[in-house]
Design an enzyme around this catalytic site. Structure first.
Site, PDB file in Angstrom:
ATOM      1  NE  ARG A  24      -8.399  -9.585  -3.651  1.00  0.00           N
ATOM      2  CZ  ARG A  24      -9.533  -8.923  -2.719  1.00  0.00           C
ATOM      3  NH1 ARG A  24     -10.743  -9.143  -3.626  1.00  0.00           N
ATOM      4  NH2 ARG A  24      -9.200  -8.391  -1.728  1.00  0.00           N
ATOM      5  CE  LYS A  46      -3.912  -1.693   2.208  1.00  0.00           C
ATOM      6  NZ  LYS A  46      -3.805  -3.670   2.792  1.00  0.00           N
ATOM      7  CG  HIS A  48     -10.711  -1.763  10.024  1.00  0.00           C
ATOM      8  ND1 HIS A  48     -10.735  -0.662  10.497  1.00  0.00           N
ATOM      9  CD2 HIS A  48     -10.040  -2.346  11.091  1.00  0.00           C
ATOM     10  CE1 HIS A  48     -11.058  -0.477  11.404  1.00  0.00           C
ATOM     11  NE2 HIS A  48     -10.116  -1.099  11.971  1.00  0.00           N
ATOM     12  CD  GLU A  55      -4.993   5.206   5.233  1.00  0.00           C
ATOM     13  OE1 GLU A  55      -3.582   5.322   4.620  1.00  0.00           O
ATOM     14  OE2 GLU A  55      -5.801   5.072   5.145  1.00  0.00           O
TER      15      GLU A  55
END
Length: 693
Positions: free
Chosen positions: A327, A162, A270, A235
């Site tokens: 994907r 990421k 999440h 973040e």
């Protein structure tokens, strides 16, 4: 069943590019792990004749259905716990991967490549999860001379981290949320995220800087175990941000489609729970900007095949790139429902070298909502549940799969009645998808289908899904990633009245099932003499005990807890009760000590308790028992430590997630019987806490 989007072959295959061997496969597949060159991948024109799906369960079955429609033979792989699974039975060929744990089976790329070669497959589809985003696996498939149904390995590698992906997207002009190297109090709340992988693993919310070191350590440990990398970053966390994503399809001829968008904001831990297409309430300019950013992201890495660009959307319309899933997504059916496309068929066509049929994706019509039915208990911190699935039945106008666009209801499932839900794999039992001309109608249709469904077996999140879909805030479009936490009190509140009526119905069905009742002279065998009340005890899913006291006489039912309720009819499987002029029917099914009571408006699961509690063998109030079967990941205390109720003592891994297990009481940790790596069964004694002297 009708559709506004009948699928034609123009969305699947054309004859503009006949499949010949004029362009045989080459080895020109990038092998770098960094940013790939922005080039068009080599075009393959070899037709697929036998496809191995390197996956299991629902996604394997879904891919096989498209293969059958296209005349492609299918090969399954299976671990030992899946030997009798539906995806194995439905495949033309199946290859065993010896072992049970994913690390020994579905995550062993070399075993899967060998399985494909041994079975005579000429292509591999990774599905989602497991090795679907492994550039190394994609290279191994290609190196073996097989067709890889996915993006180029270099594109997978570019999005594999990421942090690296954000740097690449920033260069491509896609807005990103900067990582925080040294977070301060002004940055709170924070989200700690694993740089590799997804699915909620390696993610922690931090609201106090004092908690950051411990949460970083926990995230690193979980990420290392799940993805083989302990890299994490921080973040900003937007408590009311929305998770919006754009479905992408790209061919090797330079065409990139933004196939609509989805909102996946309703999440727990999440992980997505409810998804919908299109994302509601987006201004046209924001939607267009999201699609343009997603296309830019795909072009920046020379992407081909199906993928998804995920964004965090603020209330003011600003958005930031989160990650790109290289994907097929779990939630792809909602996009299929509003476009009429078969995304798997298009994946296969692109892998065979064909062009997408036109410069732009077809428009969307109507609205679709998907709910993930999980074997878990939301009231117990989403604790996963295991055991035998006795029944899974969706009532209504539906098919297990449809490739013709909007078709009302759709059920995609990887399990079958009689199968075991084990701790080895993801807890999802099924996906239920509803389409309707409007969002409100689709949500209502899905909620009703879930409420009427017959789901007999382990605990599930079905009731929470129904309540969420009917919640005024959801129907008004006020969705965000904190929705379930914000409305938890109402979504998880026990229905005491409904549980009481269900328990009465269960007791009457049990009485009607007795031989004496079936042969008695009175209707249903009820007595006409005064007697002591019959007493039955049940425990609901939230742990509440319900006592039923009733008499059955010539004058009818006399239920102490329900004085106004009369019995209309009763059998072992069905009870009808009335109150005034209102009748309600209850379908009752008992599996061991668990009793499932189904109504058109919802279901109640009860555990039958002994009539007289056994005082012997009650557990020590300081005993900590395993709440689920699983593997001990790590411990956080030692014998002799002073602990407080609710303090984490250890973590168990089950169904691909880590679950915190806390101290049952204040005191001193007298025993700790759990060690990292140890396999434990449900109810196993893990620790004992004694009162402090």
């Amino acid at each position: 069943m009708t559709t506004d989007h009948p699928r034609t072959d123009e969305h699947l295959r054309t004859d503009e590019h006949p499949r010949t061997d004029d362009h045989p496969r080459t080895d020109e597949h990038p092998r770098t792990t960094g940013t790939p060159p922005i080039t068009t991948p080599p075009i393959t024109t070899r037709p697929i004749t036998n496809l191995l799906v390197a996956n299991r369960g629902e996604i394997a079955r879904r891919i096989f259905r498209t293969c059958r429609a296209l005349g492609i033979a299918t090969t399954a792989v299976y671990a030992d716990p899946d030997a009798a699974a539906p995806h194995v039975r439905e495949a033309d060929t199946a290859v065993r991967l010896p072992g049970a744990a994913p690390a020994d089976t579905y995550l062993r790329g070399e075993l899967i490549v060998r399985a494909a070669l041994d079975a005579g497959a000429d292509a591999v589809h990774p599905g989602y999860g497991f090795l679907s985003e492994s550039a190394e696996f994609a290279r191994a498939v290609l190196d073996a001379g097989l067709c890889w149904v996915g993006p180029p390995p270099a594109a997978i590698a570019a999005m594999g981290s990421k942090t690296a992906a954000k740097q690449l997207m920033r260069k491509a002009g896609v807005p990103v949320l900067d990582a925080l190297d040294v977070p301060t109090g002004a940055d709170l709340p924070l989200l700690v995220k694993a740089a590799a992988g997804g699915g909620g693993r390696g993610m922690r919310i931090v609201r106090d800087l004092a908690d950051l070191p411990a949460e970083l350590a926990a995230a690193r440990a979980e990420a290392a175990k799940a993805f083989g990398s302990d890299e994490v970053f921080c973040e900003r966390y937007l408590p009311t941000g929305r998770h919006v994503e754009v479905q992408l399809l790209a061919d090797a001829h330079g065409t990139v489609w933004a196939v609509g968008d989805r909102d996946c904001s309703l999440q727990r831990r999440h992980q997505k729970v409810i998804e919908e297409a299109p994302a509601p309430g987006l201004p046209d300019e924001v939607r267009a900007a999201l699609h343009a950013a997603a296309v830019s992201a795909a072009r920046a890495i020379g992407y081909t095949g199906a993928g998804t660009a995920e964004f965090l959307l603020a209330e003011d319309g600003r958005f930031w790139f989160l990650e790109m899933n290289t994907r097929l997504q779990v939630e792809h059916p909602v996009t299929e429902a509003v476009t009429g496309l078969d995304l798997v068929a298009l994946q296969l066509a692109v892998a065979e070298g064909e062009k997408l049929p036109g410069p732009d994706a077809p428009p969307t019509t109507g609205h679709a909502v998907e709910a993930r039915l999980y074997a878990e208990d939301p009231a117990k911190d989403w604790q996963p549940a295991t055991g035998t699935l006795h029944r899974l039945e969706l009532v209504g106008d539906h098919q297990e799969f449809t490739s013709t666009g909007a078709a009302g209801l759709r059920l995609d499932s990887g399990v079958a009645p009689g199968g075991e839900i084990t701790p080895h794999y993801d807890a999802m039992l099924a996906k239920v998808i509803a389409w309707a001309p409007t969002r409100a109608a689709a949500a209502r249709r899905l909620a009703d289908a879930l409420a009427r469904a017959k789901v007999h077996g382990p605990a599930t999140n079905r009731e929470l899904l129904v309540r969420a879909l009917r919640h005024p805030a959801f129907l008004a479009g006020r969705v965000h990633t904190g929705f379930l936490a914000e409305h938890a009190a109402g979504l998880l509140a026990p229905d005491a009245e409904g549980a009481g009526r269900a328990a009465l119905a269960a007791a009457l069905a049990e009485a009607a099932a007795r031989p004496a009742a079936r042969t008695g002279a009175l209707p249903s065998g009820w007595r006409n003499l005064p007697s002591q009340p019959q007493v039955r005890r049940y425990r609901t899913e939230d742990g509440t005990e319900t006592v039923v006291r009733y008499r059955l006489t010539r004058d009818g039912l006399r239920a102490e807890e329900h004085p106004g309720v009369a019995l209309v009819e009763a059998s072992a499987g069905r009870v009808v009760l009335s109150e005034g002029d209102v009748r309600r029917s209850y379908e009752v099914a008992r599996h061991g000590e668990r009793v499932h009571v189904d109504t058109p408006f919802g279901s109640t699961v009860l555990t039958a308790l002994p009539r007289f509690p056994d005082p012997v063998g009650q557990s020590d109030p300081g005993a900590l028992l395993a709440p689920m079967p699983g593997t001990v990941v790590r411990t956080a205390a030692e014998v002799g430590d002073t602990v407080t109720a609710g303090q984490p003592l250890l973590w168990l891994e089950a169904m691909k997630m880590e679950h915190k297990v806390t101290a049952p009481a204040d005191g001193v940790l007298a025993e700790l019987r759990a060690t990292p790596g140890q396999q434990v069964e449900l109810g196993a004694l893990l620790a004992v806490v004694h009162p402090a002297s």
